[in-house]
Motif scaffolding. Structure first.
Motif, PDB file in Angstrom:
ATOM      1  N   ILE A  73      30.473   8.856  53.514  1.00 56.71           N
ATOM      2  CA  ILE A  73      30.758   9.245  54.889  1.00 56.71           C
ATOM      3  C   ILE A  73      32.013  10.094  54.924  1.00 56.71           C
ATOM      4  N   ASP A  74      31.896  11.278  55.523  1.00 54.21           N
ATOM      5  CA  ASP A  74      33.042  12.170  55.713  1.00 54.21           C
ATOM      6  C   ASP A  74      33.319  12.276  57.196  1.00 54.21           C
ATOM      7  N   GLU A  75      34.597  12.176  57.565  1.00 53.26           N
ATOM      8  CA  GLU A  75      34.973  12.398  58.948  1.00 53.26           C
ATOM      9  C   GLU A  75      35.874  13.621  59.010  1.00 53.26           C
ATOM     10  N   LEU A  76      35.626  14.503  59.963  1.00 48.45           N
ATOM     11  CA  LEU A  76      36.383  15.732  60.078  1.00 48.45           C
ATOM     12  C   LEU A  76      36.339  16.244  61.509  1.00 48.45           C
ATOM     13  N   VAL A  77      37.077  17.307  61.749  1.00 46.99           N
ATOM     14  CA  VAL A  77      37.040  18.008  63.030  1.00 46.99           C
ATOM     15  C   VAL A  77      36.568  19.418  62.731  1.00 46.99           C
ATOM     16  N   SER A  78      35.529  19.858  63.432  1.00 46.48           N
ATOM     17  CA  SER A  78      34.974  21.188  63.188  1.00 46.48           C
ATOM     18  C   SER A  78      34.558  21.804  64.517  1.00 46.48           C
ATOM     19  N   GLY A  79      34.973  23.024  64.748  1.00 50.43           N
ATOM     20  CA  GLY A  79      34.605  23.709  65.976  1.00 50.43           C
ATOM     21  C   GLY A  79      35.116  23.017  67.223  1.00 50.43           C
ATOM     22  N   GLY A  80      36.259  22.358  67.109  1.00 49.70           N
ATOM     23  CA  GLY A  80      36.844  21.691  68.261  1.00 49.70           C
ATOM     24  C   GLY A  80      36.154  20.409  68.668  1.00 49.70           C
ATOM     25  N   ARG A  81      35.435  19.779  67.729  1.00 44.94           N
ATOM     26  CA  ARG A  81      34.789  18.506  68.048  1.00 44.94           C
ATOM     27  C   ARG A  81      34.803  17.601  66.829  1.00 44.94           C
ATOM     28  N   PRO A  82      34.821  16.279  67.043  1.00 42.39           N
ATOM     29  CA  PRO A  82      34.780  15.348  65.921  1.00 42.39           C
ATOM     30  C   PRO A  82      33.409  15.353  65.266  1.00 42.39           C
ATOM     31  N   VAL A  83      33.401  15.262  63.941  1.00 47.95           N
ATOM     32  CA  VAL A  83      32.148  15.311  63.186  1.00 47.95           C
ATOM     33  C   VAL A  83      32.160  14.190  62.150  1.00 47.95           C
ATOM     34  N   VAL A  84      31.017  13.534  61.988  1.00 51.90           N
ATOM     35  CA  VAL A  84      30.819  12.553  60.920  1.00 51.90           C
ATOM     36  C   VAL A  84      29.579  12.980  60.150  1.00 51.90           C
ATOM     37  N   GLU A  85      29.725  13.107  58.832  1.00 44.94           N
ATOM     38  CA  GLU A  85      28.607  13.485  57.978  1.00 44.94           C
ATOM     39  C   GLU A  85      28.319  12.356  57.006  1.00 44.94           C
ATOM     40  N   VAL A  86      27.043  11.989  56.880  1.00 42.97           N
ATOM     41  CA  VAL A  86      26.616  10.947  55.954  1.00 42.97           C
ATOM     42  C   VAL A  86      25.727  11.605  54.907  1.00 42.97           C
ATOM     43  N   VAL A  87      26.076  11.421  53.637  1.00 41.70           N
ATOM     44  CA  VAL A  87      25.321  12.028  52.548  1.00 41.70           C
ATOM     45  C   VAL A  87      24.907  10.927  51.574  1.00 41.70           C
ATOM     46  N   GLY A  88      23.669  11.000  51.119  1.00 42.01           N
ATOM     47  CA  GLY A  88      23.193  10.020  50.149  1.00 42.01           C
ATOM     48  C   GLY A  88      21.684  10.090  50.023  1.00 42.01           C
ATOM     49  N   ALA A  89      21.152   9.275  49.127  1.00 40.65           N
ATOM     50  CA  ALA A  89      19.706   9.212  48.921  1.00 40.65           C
ATOM     51  C   ALA A  89      19.096   8.225  49.908  1.00 40.65           C
ATOM     52  N   ARG A  90      17.830   8.332  50.139  1.00 45.93           N
ATOM     53  CA  ARG A  90      17.051   7.435  51.005  1.00 45.93           C
ATOM     54  C   ARG A  90      17.581   7.323  52.424  1.00 45.93           C
ATOM     55  N   LEU A  91      18.015   8.409  52.986  1.00 44.51           N
ATOM     56  CA  LEU A  91      18.550   8.367  54.345  1.00 44.51           C
ATOM     57  C   LEU A  91      17.593   8.969  55.374  1.00 44.51           C
ATOM     58  N   GLU A  92      16.383   9.360  54.944  1.00 41.16           N
ATOM     59  CA  GLU A  92      15.442  10.030  55.845  1.00 41.16           C
ATOM     60  C   GLU A  92      15.134   9.195  57.076  1.00 41.16           C
ATOM     61  N   SER A  93      15.062   7.863  56.903  1.00 41.67           N
ATOM     62  CA  SER A  93      14.711   7.014  58.041  1.00 41.67           C
ATOM     63  C   SER A  93      15.816   6.991  59.092  1.00 41.67           C
ATOM     64  N   LEU A  94      17.034   7.400  58.715  1.00 48.44           N
ATOM     65  CA  LEU A  94      18.124   7.483  59.689  1.00 48.44           C
ATOM     66  C   LEU A  94      18.060   8.783  60.487  1.00 48.44           C
ATOM     67  N   VAL A  95      17.222   9.701  60.058  1.00 53.35           N
ATOM     68  CA  VAL A  95      17.030  10.959  60.787  1.00 53.35           C
ATOM     69  C   VAL A  95      15.856  10.808  61.748  1.00 53.35           C
ATOM     70  N   GLY A  96      14.748  10.261  61.259  1.00 51.60           N
ATOM     71  CA  GLY A  96      13.576  10.050  62.097  1.00 51.60           C
ATOM     72  C   GLY A  96      12.817  11.338  62.356  1.00 51.60           C
ATOM     73  N   GLN A  97      11.749  11.201  63.123  1.00 56.47           N
ATOM     74  CA  GLN A  97      10.901  12.352  63.428  1.00 56.47           C
ATOM     75  C   GLN A  97      11.653  13.322  64.323  1.00 56.47           C
ATOM     76  N   ARG A  98      11.801  14.560  63.840  1.00 58.79           N
ATOM     77  CA  ARG A  98      12.506  15.627  64.557  1.00 58.79           C
ATOM     78  C   ARG A  98      13.910  15.209  64.980  1.00 58.79           C
ATOM     79  N   GLY A  99      14.521  14.326  64.185  1.00 56.52           N
ATOM     80  CA  GLY A  99      15.910  13.956  64.442  1.00 56.52           C
ATOM     81  C   GLY A  99      16.113  12.941  65.544  1.00 56.52           C
ATOM     82  N   ALA A 100      15.046  12.288  65.997  1.00 55.46           N
ATOM     83  CA  ALA A 100      15.152  11.348  67.124  1.00 55.46           C
ATOM     84  C   ALA A 100      16.058  10.165  66.796  1.00 55.46           C
ATOM     85  N   THR A 101      15.917   9.608  65.604  1.00 57.07           N
ATOM     86  CA  THR A 101      16.759   8.476  65.218  1.00 57.07           C
ATOM     87  C   THR A 101      18.208   8.917  65.069  1.00 57.07           C
ATOM     88  N   LEU A 102      18.405  10.093  64.511  1.00 57.54           N
ATOM     89  CA  LEU A 102      19.755  10.637  64.370  1.00 57.54           C
ATOM     90  C   LEU A 102      20.424  10.796  65.729  1.00 57.54           C
TER      91      LEU A 102
END
Length: 198
Positions: A73-102
């Motif tokens: 998990i990376d936390e940063l500020v980008s474009g004047g807004r807070p951003v959290v990025e999660v990177v790893g394997a097997r994370l597709e279910s956290l995105v969901g269909q067309r990003g709905a879960t995300l």
């Protein structure tokens, strides 16, 4: 220690009811001014924004632990807004269909920030690079729509999109001459119309 618990059914409505309309940040809006609990308008500084990303990162980390998912998990500020990025394997279910879960996870993280700071957040959550990839796809969709509008001189209506997706398309269209875009309809069927400039 940061409270990363998920809202439970055994909590009172007062405990779990944050004013959703007040914390909902429409990314179609360019204004980054927020209204605090006292009703005073203020623009958050980078320190405030980074604190929001830290709170959200702690919350998402707690969810990953509960779900037994591994992710960096990376936390940063980008474009004047807070951003959290999660990177790893097997994370597709956290995105969901067309990003709905995300989108749902992003709203939960925004609620976590609101609970701790009392300030609405424009936090952007990305999992597995989904938003970066989707942004590229939407740029191609926007350019295709612009070409059709310029070729035929008729408005083009795109499929319904989330606020994030609409913002991506608006950004591409606004950078081109001879065309304009606007959103129409209501969620979840809100869509963009690209038309020639009169």
């Amino acid at each position: 220690m940061t409270d990363t618990s998920i809202p439970r059914a055994d909590r009172s409505p007062e405990e779990d009811s944050a004013p959703t309309a007040e914390i909902e940040a429409d990314v179609d809006e360019a204004d980054e001014t927020v209204v605090d609990k006292a009703g005073e308008k203020k623009a958050p500084g980078d320190g405030d924004l980074f604190r929001q990303s830290e709170i959200a990162a702690d919350y998402i980390e707690g969810l990953l632990d509960i779900l037994d998912y591994d992710g960096d998990i990376d936390e940063l500020v980008s474009g004047g807004r807070p951003v959290v990025e999660v990177v790893g394997a097997r994370l597709e279910s956290l995105v969901g269909q067309r990003g709905a879960t995300l989108e749902a996870l992003q709203e939960l993280a925004r609620l976590a920030v609101f609970r701790q700071t009392g300030t609405p957040s424009r936090l952007l959550l990305d999992v597995g690079g989904y938003r970066a990839n989707r942004r590229k796809e939407l740029a191609a969709v926007a350019k295709n729509a612009v070409e059709k509008v310029k070729e035929h001189g008729e408005p083009v209506r795109l499929e319904p999109m989330s606020a994030f997706e609409r913002k991506c398309v608006h950004d591409v269209v606004n950078a081109m001459s001879g065309v304009e875009s606007e959103s129409e309809g209501v969620e979840p069927n809100r869509r963009i119309v690209v038309r020639p400039v009169d």
